[in-house]
Design a protein around this motif. Structure first.
Motif, PDB file in Angstrom:
ATOM      1  N   THR A 147      42.161  30.012  40.005  1.00  0.00           N
ATOM      2  CA  THR A 147      41.060  30.643  40.736  1.00  0.00           C
ATOM      3  C   THR A 147      41.250  32.157  40.755  1.00  0.00           C
ATOM      4  O   THR A 147      42.309  32.636  41.176  1.00  0.00           O
ATOM      5  N   PRO A 148      40.272  32.924  40.299  1.00  0.00           N
ATOM      6  CA  PRO A 148      40.394  34.385  40.366  1.00  0.00           C
ATOM      7  C   PRO A 148      40.653  34.860  41.797  1.00  0.00           C
ATOM      8  O   PRO A 148      40.130  34.285  42.755  1.00  0.00           O
ATOM      9  N   VAL A 149      41.453  35.886  41.922  1.00  0.00           N
ATOM     10  CA  VAL A 149      41.838  36.401  43.241  1.00  0.00           C
ATOM     11  C   VAL A 149      40.774  37.368  43.750  1.00  0.00           C
ATOM     12  O   VAL A 149      40.468  38.369  43.080  1.00  0.00           O
ATOM     13  N   ASN A 150      40.228  37.082  44.902  1.00  0.00           N
ATOM     14  CA  ASN A 150      39.232  37.950  45.520  1.00  0.00           C
ATOM     15  C   ASN A 150      39.912  39.239  45.989  1.00  0.00           C
ATOM     16  O   ASN A 150      40.704  39.202  46.928  1.00  0.00           O
ATOM     17  N   PRO A 151      39.654  40.391  45.357  1.00  0.00           N
ATOM     18  CA  PRO A 151      40.337  41.632  45.758  1.00  0.00           C
ATOM     19  C   PRO A 151      40.040  42.030  47.197  1.00  0.00           C
ATOM     20  O   PRO A 151      40.851  42.697  47.843  1.00  0.00           O
ATOM     21  N   SER A 152      38.886  41.604  47.686  1.00  0.00           N
ATOM     22  CA  SER A 152      38.501  41.945  49.054  1.00  0.00           C
ATOM     23  C   SER A 152      39.254  41.104  50.074  1.00  0.00           C
ATOM     24  O   SER A 152      39.585  41.575  51.159  1.00  0.00           O
ATOM     25  N   SER A 165      33.728  37.067  36.827  1.00  0.00           N
ATOM     26  CA  SER A 165      32.899  38.239  36.552  1.00  0.00           C
ATOM     27  C   SER A 165      32.813  39.155  37.769  1.00  0.00           C
ATOM     28  O   SER A 165      32.857  40.387  37.644  1.00  0.00           O
ATOM     29  N   ALA A 166      32.681  38.565  38.956  1.00  0.00           N
ATOM     30  CA  ALA A 166      32.629  39.364  40.189  1.00  0.00           C
ATOM     31  C   ALA A 166      33.972  40.022  40.458  1.00  0.00           C
ATOM     32  O   ALA A 166      34.046  41.204  40.830  1.00  0.00           O
ATOM     33  N   VAL A 167      35.057  39.272  40.268  1.00  0.00           N
ATOM     34  CA  VAL A 167      36.402  39.803  40.520  1.00  0.00           C
ATOM     35  C   VAL A 167      36.731  40.938  39.552  1.00  0.00           C
ATOM     36  O   VAL A 167      37.326  41.952  39.940  1.00  0.00           O
ATOM     37  N   ALA A 168      36.343  40.800  38.296  1.00  0.00           N
ATOM     38  CA  ALA A 168      36.619  41.847  37.302  1.00  0.00           C
ATOM     39  C   ALA A 168      36.015  43.182  37.723  1.00  0.00           C
ATOM     40  O   ALA A 168      36.620  44.246  37.528  1.00  0.00           O
TER      41      ALA A 168
END
Length: 608
Positions: A147-152, A165-168
């Motif tokens: 699972t991509p890590v949510n930077p927020s 795509s959102a995480v990038a």
């Protein structure tokens, strides 16, 4: 040796020995599990330091050469972008977020039209991103690729299905990214990751070379960190004219939908009102009940509505709309992929398996009715917005879930999320997501919706409003709440009686005002809050009713009416589990209460 064996046997017959062995084994297991979790945590931290787990496949597609003068500079020159794993790239297998799909398909012979358009206009592609399998999902979790890590919020979901795509973009790994949105797959991750997101009018951007989930709902959308980049990408993909006649803008604030949000509605009202006031060409925001407009303008929805005794006629219409949207998605997925599923018999994670099996088992008998709902929705939005209207709604009502949330809580999250996502999905209207900072530590956003085909109008509006909105967010974040005042008991009781009289006369706004004045004088009277909650329920202000009942209960733990009214408010907010607990509590206090008993049975059935 025989003496040693005897000693061992003697030890084995001793119960204490078994206890020691058990404790030792348990200790080893605990240490191993602790190490595993620490390793997993380190890997997650490592992902944050590298690419946040956003990419499924890294590669470079170089932009086309800049034409010689006197040609203008390419509009996207110098920008990098990533693409969701549904866009074809020549020579690569399009993965659809699933190894089961990848191993049964060959490399693409051509690159998707939209990817080529971006390359021609000067942007460089840096790779393909992780997504929910087959675009089924709103959480962004993928157990196979990670699972991509949510930077927020690294401990919470990034939102999906276009999570990578959102995480990038949020992690500043790319200037913008491409994604697809059928049922909220761009809008939700944009909100959760705190970036701008855009879902264009249905059919406005080419889907040639893009794996579909549901063609009647699918759009090619994109993420960006700033409105200028978002608009530049939009001009390329939508092939927009540089200039169009300037129009005034009517801002329509959907009061009923903001009632569903966990963020105080007053915060949104203040930010938007103040931002618009500083801009030219905008009418003052008009407050509307959007759900009621849909209930009266989309007659085909009646066949999808469930019978309910709660006060949620408008909201139930939107629930019916989300039900129709899911039915349409399943029918079209079945049409596209039933043959592949039957022949390959792929194995997915549990959520995808449920979605695929439900789709494959779906009947297409009512497909004409579903298309009719879609057409009526588009007409209803056109009638409401006309040429100059901008509908303002919350993007999503919930905060991001914690990672690995229980299946039951995910189901409730989906139910509430799809209610709002169905508006643009089923009308085909364009929608922009604008981040508005944080509330209680969670990222929040609003969405602006314009009529189908008004993409330039909407993108220009975002560009126009963005800085003013962010300025107001800063002001609200730094302001202190106003202090409460105490007053005279007799005056407050008189105001309460006036409120009661207004309530009986069905003048609920007046009743709210009277009860509010009473609360200003005496802030510790549970009855005042409970009575105001009753008036809020009649007005459809469910979030305020819930808050008032919670306050009343904190002041009086045995206030049955407060539990009943909070239960009704929570059910209308689609928080079924919490509503059930309230009705149960009311039954403990009043076992013969018929309203609580009926509500409890109804909610048990909904949650089963």
């Amino acid at each position: 040796m025989s003496k040693q064996m005897q000693a061992v046997k003697s030890g084995m017959s001793n119960p204490k020995a078994w206890v020691i062995i058990g404790l030792t084994v348990a200790g080893i297991v605990i240490i191993a599990e602790t190490r595993r979790r620490r390793k997993k945590g380190r890997l997650r931290v490592k992902a944050i330091g590298e690419d946040f787990g956003a990419f499924a496949d890294k590669f470079e597609l170089l932009p086309y050469p800049q034409p010689p003068p006197p040609a203008l500079k390419q509009p996207l020159a110098g920008l990098t972008f990533a693409i969701k794993d549904v866009f074809d790239v020549k020579g690569y297998v399009t993965g659809f977020g699933s190894s089961e799909w990848t191993k049964t398909h060959e490399a693409a012979g051509k690159t998707a039209v939209v990817v080529t358009a971006l390359l021609k206009n000067g942007a460089k592609c840096i790779g393909r991103t992780v997504m929910d399998e087959l675009s089924f999902g709103l959480t962004g979790e993928n157990t196979e690729y990670g699972t991509p890590v949510n930077p927020s919020m690294p401990t919470h979901i990034p939102g999906g299905s276009s999570s990578g795509s959102a995480v990038a973009v949020a992690a500043e790994l790319a200037d913008f990214s491409l994604a697809t949105d059928a049922t909220g797959c761009v809008r939700i991750p944009a909100s959760f990751c705190g970036v701008l997101g855009y879902r264009p009018s249905h059919g406005a951007v080419s889907v040639v070379g893009v794996l579909p989930n549901s063609p009647s709902l699918d759009t090619v959308g994109w993420f960006a960190r700033d409105p200028s980049t978002m608009c530049r990408v939009g001009h390329v993909l939508l092939q927009l004219k540089a200039v169009e006649p300037k129009r005034t803008r009517r801002i329509l604030f959907s009061d009923d939908l903001f009632q569903l949000s966990k963020v105080p509605v007053q915060k949104f009202v203040y930010i938007i009102s103040e931002a618009v006031e500083k801009l030219s060409g905008y009418h003052p925001p008009k407050h509307i009940n959007f759900s009621q407009h849909i209930a009266s303008s989309v007659p085909s929805l009646k066949g999808f509505q469930e019978q309910s005794t709660t006060r949620q006629n408008g909201i139930s219409a939107l629930k019916a709309l989300s039900s129709a949207m899911l039915s349409l998605q399943r029918c079209e997925f079945k049409t596209n992929y039933e043959e592949w599923v039957d022949s390959v018999k792929p194995r997915f994670r549990y959520h995808t398996t449920d979605c695929v099996q439900t789709a494959i088992n779906t009947s297409s008998e009512n497909i004409k009715t579903l298309y009719k709902v879609r057409n009526e929705m588009r007409a209803a939005l056109r009638d409401l917005l006309k040429e100059d209207g901008i509908l303002v709604i919350p993007t999503i009502v919930d905060h991001p879930l914690a990672l690995n949330m229980k299946k039951r809580l995910c189901a409730e999250f989906y139910d509430r999320a799809l209610t709002l996502q169905s508006i643009s999905s089923m009308s085909g209207c364009c929608q922009a997501v604008i981040p508005l900072g944080r509330h209680d530590g969670f990222p929040i956003s609003i969405s602006l919706i314009a009529f189908h085909g008004a993409d330039k109008f909407l993108l220009d509006t975002v560009l126009d409003m963005y800085s003013s909105l962010q300025e107001q967010v800063g002001i609200v974040s730094n302001s202190a709440p106003l202090p409460d005042t105490n007053g005279n008991m007799d005056a407050s009781e008189l105001l309460k009686e006036k409120g009661n009289a207004a309530y009986k006369g069905r003048q609920w706004n007046k009743a709210v005002n009277y009860y509010s004045e009473a609360i200003k004088l005496i802030e510790t009277n549970a009855t005042y809050y409970c009575n105001r909650a009753a008036a809020y329920l009649e007005l459809g202000c469910f979030r305020q009713a819930e808050e008032d009942c919670t306050k009343a209960i904190s002041l009086d733990k045995k206030n049955v009416k407060a539990y009943l009214r909070r239960g009704a408010a929570r059910e209308s907010l689609l928080c079924y589990k919490e509503a059930l607990q309230d009705f149960k509590h009311a039954l403990v206090l009043e076992p013969q209460n018929k309203y609580a008993s009926t509500a409890e049975k109804r909610l048990r059935k909904l949650l089963s």
